[in-house]
Motif scaffolding. Structure first.
Motif, PDB file in Angstrom:
ATOM      1  N   ILE A   2      -9.312  20.743   8.658  1.00 23.17           N
ATOM      2  CA  ILE A   2     -10.735  20.446   8.516  1.00 23.17           C
ATOM      3  C   ILE A   2     -11.579  21.649   8.940  1.00 23.17           C
ATOM      4  O   ILE A   2     -12.555  21.994   8.276  1.00 23.17           O
ATOM      5  CB  ILE A   2     -11.113  19.181   9.320  1.00 23.17           C
ATOM      6  CG1 ILE A   2     -10.452  17.957   8.674  1.00 23.17           C
ATOM      7  CG2 ILE A   2     -12.606  18.999   9.396  1.00 23.17           C
ATOM      8  CD1 ILE A   2     -10.602  16.681   9.460  1.00 23.17           C
ATOM      9  N   VAL A   3     -11.187  22.298  10.030  1.00 22.83           N
ATOM     10  CA  VAL A   3     -11.934  23.467  10.495  1.00 22.83           C
ATOM     11  C   VAL A   3     -11.833  24.605   9.482  1.00 22.83           C
ATOM     12  O   VAL A   3     -12.838  25.245   9.148  1.00 22.83           O
ATOM     13  CB  VAL A   3     -11.428  23.914  11.884  1.00 22.83           C
ATOM     14  CG1 VAL A   3     -12.077  25.222  12.305  1.00 22.83           C
ATOM     15  CG2 VAL A   3     -11.685  22.838  12.917  1.00 22.83           C
ATOM     16  N   LEU A   4     -10.630  24.844   8.962  1.00 29.13           N
ATOM     17  CA  LEU A   4     -10.459  25.868   7.934  1.00 29.13           C
ATOM     18  C   LEU A   4     -11.256  25.512   6.685  1.00 29.13           C
ATOM     19  O   LEU A   4     -11.875  26.376   6.060  1.00 29.13           O
ATOM     20  CB  LEU A   4      -8.981  26.051   7.584  1.00 29.13           C
ATOM     21  CG  LEU A   4      -8.671  27.094   6.515  1.00 29.13           C
ATOM     22  CD1 LEU A   4      -9.147  28.467   6.951  1.00 29.13           C
ATOM     23  CD2 LEU A   4      -7.198  27.123   6.224  1.00 29.13           C
ATOM     24  N   LEU A   6     -14.032  23.742   6.598  1.00 32.44           N
ATOM     25  CA  LEU A   6     -15.444  23.970   6.891  1.00 32.44           C
ATOM     26  C   LEU A   6     -15.780  25.457   6.797  1.00 32.44           C
ATOM     27  O   LEU A   6     -16.788  25.836   6.204  1.00 32.44           O
ATOM     28  CB  LEU A   6     -15.795  23.448   8.289  1.00 32.44           C
ATOM     29  CG  LEU A   6     -17.237  23.663   8.737  1.00 32.44           C
ATOM     30  CD1 LEU A   6     -18.202  22.932   7.811  1.00 32.44           C
ATOM     31  CD2 LEU A   6     -17.417  23.196  10.161  1.00 32.44           C
ATOM     32  N   ILE A   7     -14.914  26.296   7.337  1.00 30.86           N
ATOM     33  CA  ILE A   7     -15.154  27.744   7.293  1.00 30.86           C
ATOM     34  C   ILE A   7     -15.120  28.251   5.853  1.00 30.86           C
ATOM     35  O   ILE A   7     -16.026  28.965   5.411  1.00 30.86           O
ATOM     36  CB  ILE A   7     -14.134  28.493   8.166  1.00 30.86           C
ATOM     37  CG1 ILE A   7     -14.369  28.161   9.644  1.00 30.86           C
ATOM     38  CG2 ILE A   7     -14.207  29.993   7.937  1.00 30.86           C
ATOM     39  CD1 ILE A   7     -13.264  28.615  10.565  1.00 30.86           C
ATOM     40  N   VAL A  28     -16.870  20.639   3.815  1.00 31.84           N
ATOM     41  CA  VAL A  28     -15.481  20.543   4.281  1.00 31.84           C
ATOM     42  C   VAL A  28     -14.562  20.219   3.112  1.00 31.84           C
ATOM     43  O   VAL A  28     -13.503  20.838   2.946  1.00 31.84           O
ATOM     44  CB  VAL A  28     -15.352  19.492   5.402  1.00 31.84           C
ATOM     45  CG1 VAL A  28     -13.895  19.214   5.716  1.00 31.84           C
ATOM     46  CG2 VAL A  28     -16.083  19.947   6.647  1.00 31.84           C
TER      47      VAL A  28
END
Length: 87
Positions: A2-4, A6-7, A28
């Protein structure tokens, strides 16, 4: 992931000019779809797979490129539904 996502989605939205009416969940999702597209392209073009490591600089760059491709495709499909009438 999820963080990747979002980035990658945020970078794709910053790189591609124009307005996209999507919030953080859409960004996301765009990044996650981009990760799959980038992973598929990386595997097809270079033969790399997940056994060589999931989080690599090339994978992050591939995710961003995939998110850009996904954003451009989404815009092309989404803009076809809109027709502008000029008088």
């Amino acid at each position: 992931m999820i963080v990747l996502g979002l980035i990658a989605g945020a970078v794709a939205r910053l790189v591609v000019p124009g307005r996209d009416p999507m919030g953080i969940p859409g960004t996301v999702l765009l990044g996650i779809v981009g990760s799959f597209i980038g992973g598929l392209l990386g595997y097809v073009l270079f033969g790399h797979d997940l056994s060589e490591g999931a989080l690599q600089p090339s994978g992050i760059i591939g995710s961003i490129i995939g998110a850009i491709v996904a954003l451009l495709v989404w815009r092309a499909v989404h803009s076809r539904g809109r027709t502008s009438v000029r008088h």
